[in-house]
Design an enzyme around this catalytic site. Structure first.
Site, PDB file in Angstrom:
ATOM      1  CE  LYS A   1      -3.783   2.305   2.435  1.00 28.17           C
ATOM      2  NZ  LYS A   1      -4.690   2.280   3.610  1.00 28.17           N
TER       3      LYS A   1
ATOM      4  NE  ARG B   1      -6.170  10.448   3.010  1.00 28.57           N
ATOM      5  CZ  ARG B   1      -4.981  10.895   2.632  1.00 28.57           C
ATOM      6  NH1 ARG B   1      -4.771  12.188   2.516  1.00 28.57           N
ATOM      7  NH2 ARG B   1      -4.001  10.049   2.348  1.00 28.57           N
TER       8      ARG B   1
ATOM      9  NE  ARG C   1      -3.488   7.860   6.877  1.00 26.30           N
ATOM     10  CZ  ARG C   1      -4.679   8.111   6.301  1.00 26.30           C
ATOM     11  NH1 ARG C   1      -4.818   7.937   4.997  1.00 26.30           N
ATOM     12  NH2 ARG C   1      -5.706   8.531   7.018  1.00 26.30           N
TER      13      ARG C   1
ATOM     14  CD  GLU D   1       6.090  -3.781   3.999  1.00 29.32           C
ATOM     15  OE1 GLU D   1       5.533  -4.639   4.709  1.00 29.32           O
ATOM     16  OE2 GLU D   1       6.459  -2.671   4.433  1.00 29.32           O
TER      17      GLU D   1
ATOM     18  CE  LYS E   1      -6.528   1.925  -0.822  1.00 28.77           C
ATOM     19  NZ  LYS E   1      -7.251   1.940   0.469  1.00 28.77           N
TER      20      LYS E   1
ATOM     21  CB  SER F   1     -11.216   7.460  -3.941  1.00 32.36           C
ATOM     22  OG  SER F   1      -9.990   7.949  -3.408  1.00 32.36           O
TER      23      SER F   1
ATOM     24  CE1 TYR G   1     -15.014   3.123  -3.082  1.00 34.34           C
ATOM     25  CE2 TYR G   1     -13.193   3.541  -4.587  1.00 34.34           C
ATOM     26  CZ  TYR G   1     -13.685   3.428  -3.297  1.00 34.34           C
ATOM     27  OH  TYR G   1     -12.838   3.609  -2.229  1.00 34.34           O
TER      28      TYR G   1
END
Length: 324
Positions: free
Chosen positions: A196, A206, A217, A233, A248, A274, A313
């Site tokens: 990610k 958000r 982050r 990872e 992602k 998004s 989505y």
């Protein structure tokens, strides 16, 4: 002079093109991310994601039923609480909005549709980070693992078939697996957000979760410049017991997705996030691209790169236009 190789022969009719198509998209490959918000009496549109809403508990049930009827591969729930605090206590509360939503969706669809839960604190904390903070303001990795463990058990208790730790804390998969097994949830699967990235493509999300984030982050999500790190990872998550792994975002990281798919011996997911949704929607609204063709092409590209599962989505809408 005539060419001896004529690949166009296999493109001459729709039936021939269908016969030799190398990559397909079917409803079972698609997972629908949804947002359920506390205290709403009607769905709340998300301005930066046209057609996507924060659901009420009632409309969430309807969306889940539609997803099951469309034959989707799953539904992924995100909660939007009315109150935030430093530790994200609403995430572990059995009566918190996400756990209530999970229970009600599971009541609605039973085992006909895999019910997935976002296992992360960012929607619930008043600082917007994916974990609890140390006194110096940094995210405390090991303290966060204990909250994730409690959160995952609460989600499994609520009926989640799959928990999905997305916070990029070191050791999160192993700690969650241990907690689930100790609580008797040995059949609850873990979909690990293994790669990610600290991406600009999350902007509309958000708004969708009423994020309280200040800062960024980058101390826990991956640097967009790094590909080998994603394989490290993923290898760690597989060793800790991940049942599925995820990349992602999807569209800007297809090279990473291909590498992860080649490495992984478990199903691989990718999240069309998004910002990707918003870009396609905005261009289509302006008449610059063919909306329906672009949606299918974008998801096909993610599948072609190696994704067994695509979170998008458009999942329910797209499924209604596909052959089963």
């Amino acid at each position: 002079m005539y060419p001896t190789d004529r690949p166009r022969r296999l493109r001459t009719t729709p039936a021939l093109r269908r016969l030799v198509s190398e990559t397909d998209v079917r409803p079972r490959h698609l997972v629908l991310p949804v947002f359920v918000a506390e205290g709403l009496d009607a769905p709340k549109p998300i301005s930066s994601m046209p057609g996507v809403v924060q659901h009420t508990r009632e409309t969430l049930r309807k969306a889940a039923a539609e997803a099951a009827a469309a034959g989707l591969g799953g539904i992924m729930l995100f909660g939007v609480p009315a109150r935030h605090d430093a530790t994200g206590s609403g995430a572990v509360d059995p009566d918190g909005i996400l756990n209530v939503g999970l229970r009600e969706v599971r009541e609605e669809v039973g085992d006909a549709l895999p019910v997935m839960a976002d296992t992360c604190l960012d929607e619930f904390t008043d600082h917007g980070h994916c974990g609890v903070l140390a006194p110096d303001g940094t995210v405390d990795n090991d303290a966060t693992l204990e909250v994730y463990a409690e959160m995952a058990v609460a989600q499994a208790d609520a009926g989640a078939h799959v928990v999905a730790p997305s916070g990029m804390m070191d050791g999160q998969v192993g700690r969650i697996r241990s907690a689930l097994d100790a609580a008797g949830h040995t059949d609850t699967a873990i979909l690990a957000y293994s790669a990610k990235y600290a991406s600009a493509f999350y902007g509309p999300f958000r708004e969708a979760v009423d994020s309280q984030l200040t800062g960024d982050r980058r101390t826990y999500q991956q640097d967009p410049a790094n590909a080998r790190e994603a394989l490290r990872e993923t290898t760690l998550d597989l060793a800790e017991g991940a049942d599925m792994v995820m990349v992602k975002p999807a569209m800007a990281y297809l090279d990473v997705l291909r590498s992860v798919a080649e490495l992984s011996d478990v199903p691989v997911a990718a999240y069309q996030v998004s910002g990707e949704y918003a870009m396609i929607s905005a261009a289509a609204e302006r008449g610059w691209i063919d909306r329906d063709r672009t949606i299918l092409e974008s998801v096909t590209g993610i599948r072609r790169a190696g994704a067994d599962i695509v979170l998008t989505y458009w999942a329910t809408e797209l499924a209604t236009r596909l052959d089963r």
